[in-house]
Design a protein around this motif. Sequence first.
Motif, PDB file in Angstrom:
ATOM      1  N   LYS A  63       0.852  -1.185   0.000  1.00  0.00           N
ATOM      2  CA  LYS A  63       0.000   0.000   0.000  1.00  0.00           C
ATOM      3  C   LYS A  63       0.887   1.234   0.000  1.00  0.00           C
ATOM      4  O   LYS A  63       1.412   1.644   1.031  1.00  0.00           O
ATOM      5  N   ASN A  64       1.079   1.839  -1.170  1.00  0.00           N
ATOM      6  CA  ASN A  64       1.937   3.007  -1.250  1.00  0.00           C
ATOM      7  C   ASN A  64       1.158   4.263  -0.843  1.00  0.00           C
ATOM      8  O   ASN A  64      -0.043   4.234  -0.596  1.00  0.00           O
ATOM      9  N   VAL A  65       1.861   5.380  -0.798  1.00  0.00           N
ATOM     10  CA  VAL A  65       1.270   6.615  -0.289  1.00  0.00           C
ATOM     11  C   VAL A  65       0.111   7.093  -1.145  1.00  0.00           C
ATOM     12  O   VAL A  65      -0.866   7.665  -0.656  1.00  0.00           O
ATOM     13  N   TRP A  66       0.167   6.827  -2.465  1.00  0.00           N
ATOM     14  CA  TRP A  66      -0.890   7.315  -3.356  1.00  0.00           C
ATOM     15  C   TRP A  66      -2.162   6.479  -3.195  1.00  0.00           C
ATOM     16  O   TRP A  66      -3.268   7.009  -3.263  1.00  0.00           O
ATOM     17  N   LYS A  67      -2.006   5.183  -2.981  1.00  0.00           N
ATOM     18  CA  LYS A  67      -3.181   4.346  -2.714  1.00  0.00           C
ATOM     19  C   LYS A  67      -3.797   4.715  -1.364  1.00  0.00           C
ATOM     20  O   LYS A  67      -5.020   4.776  -1.220  1.00  0.00           O
ATOM     21  N   LYS A  68      -2.943   4.992  -0.380  1.00  0.00           N
ATOM     22  CA  LYS A  68      -3.437   5.345   0.941  1.00  0.00           C
ATOM     23  C   LYS A  68      -4.203   6.657   0.905  1.00  0.00           C
ATOM     24  O   LYS A  68      -5.266   6.791   1.506  1.00  0.00           O
ATOM     25  N   ALA A  69      -3.686   7.654   0.185  1.00  0.00           N
ATOM     26  CA  ALA A  69      -4.338   8.963   0.114  1.00  0.00           C
ATOM     27  C   ALA A  69      -5.674   8.876  -0.604  1.00  0.00           C
ATOM     28  O   ALA A  69      -6.657   9.511  -0.222  1.00  0.00           O
ATOM     29  N   THR A  70      -5.735   8.088  -1.674  1.00  0.00           N
ATOM     30  CA  THR A  70      -6.972   7.964  -2.443  1.00  0.00           C
ATOM     31  C   THR A  70      -8.081   7.356  -1.596  1.00  0.00           C
ATOM     32  O   THR A  70      -9.258   7.673  -1.761  1.00  0.00           O
ATOM     33  N   GLY A  71      -7.724   6.510  -0.661  1.00  0.00           N
ATOM     34  CA  GLY A  71      -8.727   5.848   0.165  1.00  0.00           C
ATOM     35  C   GLY A  71      -9.109   6.621   1.403  1.00  0.00           C
ATOM     36  O   GLY A  71      -9.915   6.148   2.203  1.00  0.00           O
ATOM     37  N   SER A  72      -8.536   7.819   1.607  1.00  0.00           N
ATOM     38  CA  SER A  72      -8.849   8.594   2.801  1.00  0.00           C
ATOM     39  C   SER A  72      -9.974   9.574   2.520  1.00  0.00           C
ATOM     40  O   SER A  72     -10.258   9.897   1.374  1.00  0.00           O
ATOM     41  N   LEU A  73     -10.608  10.026   3.567  1.00  0.00           N
ATOM     42  CA  LEU A  73     -11.724  10.961   3.442  1.00  0.00           C
ATOM     43  C   LEU A  73     -11.220  12.379   3.694  1.00  0.00           C
ATOM     44  O   LEU A  73     -10.812  12.716   4.790  1.00  0.00           O
ATOM     45  N   LEU A  74     -11.238  13.203   2.651  1.00  0.00           N
ATOM     46  CA  LEU A  74     -10.768  14.576   2.753  1.00  0.00           C
ATOM     47  C   LEU A  74     -11.896  15.537   2.399  1.00  0.00           C
ATOM     48  O   LEU A  74     -12.759  15.219   1.574  1.00  0.00           O
ATOM     49  N   LYS A  75     -11.867  16.706   3.028  1.00  0.00           N
ATOM     50  CA  LYS A  75     -12.863  17.732   2.716  1.00  0.00           C
ATOM     51  C   LYS A  75     -12.231  18.815   1.848  1.00  0.00           C
ATOM     52  O   LYS A  75     -12.450  20.006   2.037  1.00  0.00           O
ATOM     53  N   ILE A  76     -11.425  18.385   0.899  1.00  0.00           N
ATOM     54  CA  ILE A  76     -10.763  19.333   0.003  1.00  0.00           C
ATOM     55  C   ILE A  76     -11.584  19.482  -1.264  1.00  0.00           C
ATOM     56  O   ILE A  76     -11.889  18.494  -1.939  1.00  0.00           O
ATOM     57  N   ASP A  77     -11.948  20.694  -1.582  1.00  0.00           N
ATOM     58  CA  ASP A  77     -12.706  20.977  -2.803  1.00  0.00           C
ATOM     59  C   ASP A  77     -11.991  22.102  -3.522  1.00  0.00           C
ATOM     60  O   ASP A  77     -12.064  23.264  -3.114  1.00  0.00           O
ATOM     61  N   ILE A  78     -11.268  21.800  -4.563  1.00  0.00           N
ATOM     62  CA  ILE A  78     -10.480  22.794  -5.276  1.00  0.00           C
ATOM     63  C   ILE A  78     -11.411  23.714  -6.066  1.00  0.00           C
ATOM     64  O   ILE A  78     -12.241  23.257  -6.847  1.00  0.00           O
ATOM     65  N   LYS A  79     -11.260  25.003  -5.842  1.00  0.00           N
ATOM     66  CA  LYS A  79     -12.028  25.998  -6.584  1.00  0.00           C
ATOM     67  C   LYS A  79     -11.345  26.208  -7.931  1.00  0.00           C
ATOM     68  O   LYS A  79     -10.334  26.910  -8.030  1.00  0.00           O
ATOM     69  N   VAL A  80     -11.931  25.601  -8.958  1.00  0.00           N
ATOM     70  CA  VAL A  80     -11.288  25.548 -10.271  1.00  0.00           C
ATOM     71  C   VAL A  80     -11.105  26.940 -10.855  1.00  0.00           C
ATOM     72  O   VAL A  80     -10.021  27.280 -11.363  1.00  0.00           O
ATOM     73  N   ASP A  81     -12.136  27.771 -10.773  1.00  0.00           N
ATOM     74  CA  ASP A  81     -12.051  29.110 -11.363  1.00  0.00           C
ATOM     75  C   ASP A  81     -10.943  29.925 -10.718  1.00  0.00           C
ATOM     76  O   ASP A  81     -10.178  30.612 -11.400  1.00  0.00           O
ATOM     77  N   GLN A  82     -10.863  29.855  -9.413  1.00  0.00           N
ATOM     78  CA  GLN A  82      -9.813  30.583  -8.700  1.00  0.00           C
ATOM     79  C   GLN A  82      -8.425  30.053  -9.065  1.00  0.00           C
ATOM     80  O   GLN A  82      -7.486  30.823  -9.260  1.00  0.00           O
TER      81      GLN A  82
END
Length: 575
Positions: A63-82
């Motif tokens: 389980k590498n860092v990218w698989k671990k991050a994808t499976g975590s619950l984050l409240k990040i919502d990138i504001k595309v326009d900004q």
Amino acid sequence: PPPPPPGGAPVPPPPPGGVSGMIAGDVEACKLQKSRTFRPTKQMKKLNWTKLPERTIKSTTTKNVWKKATGSLLKIDIKVDQLVEMFSRDNPKKESEKEEKKTSSKPKKVSLLDQKTNLNVNIFLKQFKTTNEAIVKIVQDGDAGRISGEQVKSLIKLLPDSGTIEQLQEYKGDPALLGTAEDFYLKLVATPGYPLRLTVLQLRLEFGERIDDIEPALKLFQQSIQEVLDSNLLDKLLYVVLMTGNHINGGTYGGGAYGFTVESLAKLRDTKGNNPRMTVLHYVVELCETQEEDLLSVSKELPHLESASRLQFEYLTGQVADLKRQVNDLDKKKASAPEDLAGQIEDFLSKAQPRIEDLQALVDDIQAKSSEMAEYFVVDKGKYKLEEVLVNLNSFVKSIDEAKKENHRQKVLEEKRAKAKLEKERREAAKRKKAEEAKSTNIVIGLEASSLHPGTWQPDDNDNNDIVDQLVSEIKAGASGRGLRKRQRSIRRGSVVPGLQLSKLQEIAKQAAIESSKADEDGGTLKVPNGNHSDHQGVPEETPSGASVENKDTLGRPIPKEAWSSEPVSQLDID
């Protein structure tokens, strides 16, 4: 939605019930897929990172860092326009040793050593301030309390070669005629196994110091690697960087990434936004501050990272290997050593070998964790160096803290500028309001120094009522409009007429101008609006003596004949 990238599969539709029906891993996988297929509406600046191949990440069994991050619950919502608006393209050297002074001592009767060797040996012996016999006794007994490791190392360098030893042993003369250096050499080489004794003494003196240097450093490496692997914030922070970079590089070769190399973290400051102070790193920090501030506390999870990043693992493993070799060699030579020396070796090995085994166990554990970290960050093991990974991670963590402070300073500066601007606007508005109030309350009238006519009365500068009375009296006396305009121009600046009196004065002047005009035409009497009137005609009166006199105003003051005028007064010009 935008078309899928060449060779890629379309984005799968969300499960029934929308995002709420997904598990945490599915939500983040969906977010990542959106960031990979994102196409910006403007030409973007480039984030120079090195992508990891998709098959490399997905084929990894651990389980590498990218698989671990994808499976975590984050409240990040990138504001595309900004995001589119922000990143669119528009060990010190020692001093040289001093030259040794030439000795002025008298030459010995018998000198068997060359001048340089003789000098070096005498300098060494003077450190002890004791006899040659006592120094040799220290070596023979292995007395580590009376000699230092550096002194033993210097003595080993000064040991005579076989030719010198042979020359000394062939001397058959009086030993008392030999110099101090020759006498020391003869006593030292007469000690059985003196080279091995010096080797054992040196190892005993340096072993403890070297262990005390190596062991804490290895434990620091061990702790730091474990902290990185156990961190709950580092993988999430890297995931935010991944999504941000995919949006910036959207539609280009650099976009659509599943991960990036650790070395790419150093390039986050290189891509600057349209705001000069803003870089990708500052944007990521600002994004986390507003949505996931806990991610910025990653340095607290890695307290040993900075210290470990300054060490060289290869150097430490080399030191452990060198100590292990020396101890093993000493163990082999124990059998051929003199009895007293063999006892010293046995005593030393009983303490040194367990310490060596502990060090080797630390090295083995670090190498295992290092291999695990290489898989965790999907690094090619053929090019992998533990020190480089730690240095890059430490630089990234420190830059996060620095960017956070810089963002805070910029925010405070912008707030001060906005506050100063509002204060300036408030002062200007107050100034304008004060000027308007002053204008509506008072009318400033200036008075000139010259009078209307020679000999006429002038009003007092500080008496506004006198000004009004003077003008009214002249109107009643029949002053012409031209004369009144002269009076208006003669008022000095700085005098103030209250608004009520001014209005009354203007009304009187208007009525008087009409009456004056009619009187000039009909030869009648000039009337004034306040009910009073003058009986003076437009011709001079005759005195009993027959002399012609001037008309007088209501106060009895004469009015010069030249002031009489039939010119109608249309208005009184008073500012």
